[in-house]
Write an enzyme that holds these catalytic residues in place. Structure first.
Site, PDB file in Angstrom:
ATOM      1  CG  HIS A   5      -0.282   0.091   2.538  1.00 58.44           C
ATOM      2  ND1 HIS A   5      -0.108  -1.016   3.334  1.00 58.44           N
ATOM      3  CD2 HIS A   5       0.272   1.128   3.217  1.00 58.44           C
ATOM      4  CE1 HIS A   5       0.510  -0.666   4.447  1.00 58.44           C
ATOM      5  NE2 HIS A   5       0.756   0.643   4.402  1.00 58.44           N
ATOM      6  NE  ARG A   9       1.613  11.141   8.883  1.00 58.95           N
ATOM      7  CZ  ARG A   9       2.767  10.623   8.434  1.00 58.95           C
ATOM      8  NH1 ARG A   9       3.219  10.951   7.241  1.00 58.95           N
ATOM      9  NH2 ARG A   9       3.451   9.790   9.184  1.00 58.95           N
ATOM     10  CD  GLU A  56      -1.731   2.972   6.423  1.00 54.87           C
ATOM     11  OE1 GLU A  56      -1.545   3.601   7.480  1.00 54.87           O
ATOM     12  OE2 GLU A  56      -0.955   2.103   5.988  1.00 54.87           O
ATOM     13  CG  ASN A  60      -2.059  11.297  12.540  1.00 54.64           C
ATOM     14  OD1 ASN A  60      -1.870  10.253  13.156  1.00 54.64           O
ATOM     15  ND2 ASN A  60      -1.409  11.591  11.431  1.00 54.64           N
ATOM     16  CG  HIS A  74       1.916  11.411 -10.013  1.00 54.56           C
ATOM     17  ND1 HIS A  74       3.035  12.036 -10.503  1.00 54.56           N
ATOM     18  CD2 HIS A  74       1.769  10.275 -10.743  1.00 54.56           C
ATOM     19  CE1 HIS A  74       3.537  11.306 -11.493  1.00 54.56           C
ATOM     20  NE2 HIS A  74       2.791  10.240 -11.653  1.00 54.56           N
ATOM     21  CD  GLU A 122       0.767  10.253 -14.812  1.00 55.66           C
ATOM     22  OE1 GLU A 122       1.211  10.739 -15.849  1.00 55.66           O
ATOM     23  OE2 GLU A 122       1.463   9.576 -14.014  1.00 55.66           O
TER      24      GLU A 122
END
Length: 130
Positions: A5, A9, A56, A60, A74, A122
Site C-alpha cells: 500500500h 495522511r 492507506e 491523526n 503522484h 495521474e
C-alpha cells in the site's frame, strides 16, 4: 516481495473516503480507530489486499491539514479512456487539474485529478508510448 500500500495522511477522513470511493470508484476495504494512538486507518482500493496494492488513508485525530512537501509526486491509475474518465470524475465532483491530452514532450495520453487534501492522481491510458 510485492507492493502492499501507499499511505497518505488526510485531514478529513470521511471526505477522503468519499473521494476515493465515490469519485474514483474504489472500495472501502477496512477502517479501524486506534483510540490510544488517536488515529484512524482506512484502506481503499480496486480489489482485495491479498491480490492488489491499495491506499492507506491515515487520519491523526485533531489534525485537519498537512503540507504536501516537495518530495511527493503522484499516484498513477490506469483507466480505459482518459477523456471519458475525466468527464465522469468531473460529473462526480472531482477536480481535474490537468486536462486530458498528450504528455508534454511525449505522446502518452494522461490527465491529473486532485483529491481533497491536494494529492495528485495521474490518469493514464493502457496504451502508453513513453
Amino acid at each position: 516481495m510485492r507492493l502492499l500500500h501507499t499511505m497518505l495522511r488526510v485531514g478529513d477522513l470521511d471526505k477522503s473516503i468519499a473521494f476515493y470511493t465515490e469519485v474514483l470508484g474504489m472500495t472501502l476495504l477496512r477502517r479501524k480507530d486506534y483510540p490510544e494512538g488517536q488515529f484512524t486507518l482506512a484502506f481503499v482500493g480496486y480489489g482485495d489486499e491479498a491480490h492488489n496494492s491499495v491506499i492507506e488513508l491515515t487520519h491523526n485525530w485533531g489534525v485537519d491539514s498537512y503540507e504536501l512537501g516537495s518530495g511527493y509526486g503522484h499516484i498513477a491509475l490506469e483507466v480505459e479512456d482518459v477523456y471519458k474518465a475525466c468527464e465522469d470524475i468531473r460529473a462526480r465532483g472531482g477536480l481535474i487539474v490537468r486536462e486530458p491530452g498528450p504528455m508534454k514532450h511525449g505522446s502518452s495520453i494522461l490527465a491529473f485529478v486532485e483529491d481533497p487534501d491536494g494529492y495528485r492522481i495521474e490518469l493514464l491510458s493502457p496504451t502508453r508510448n513513453d
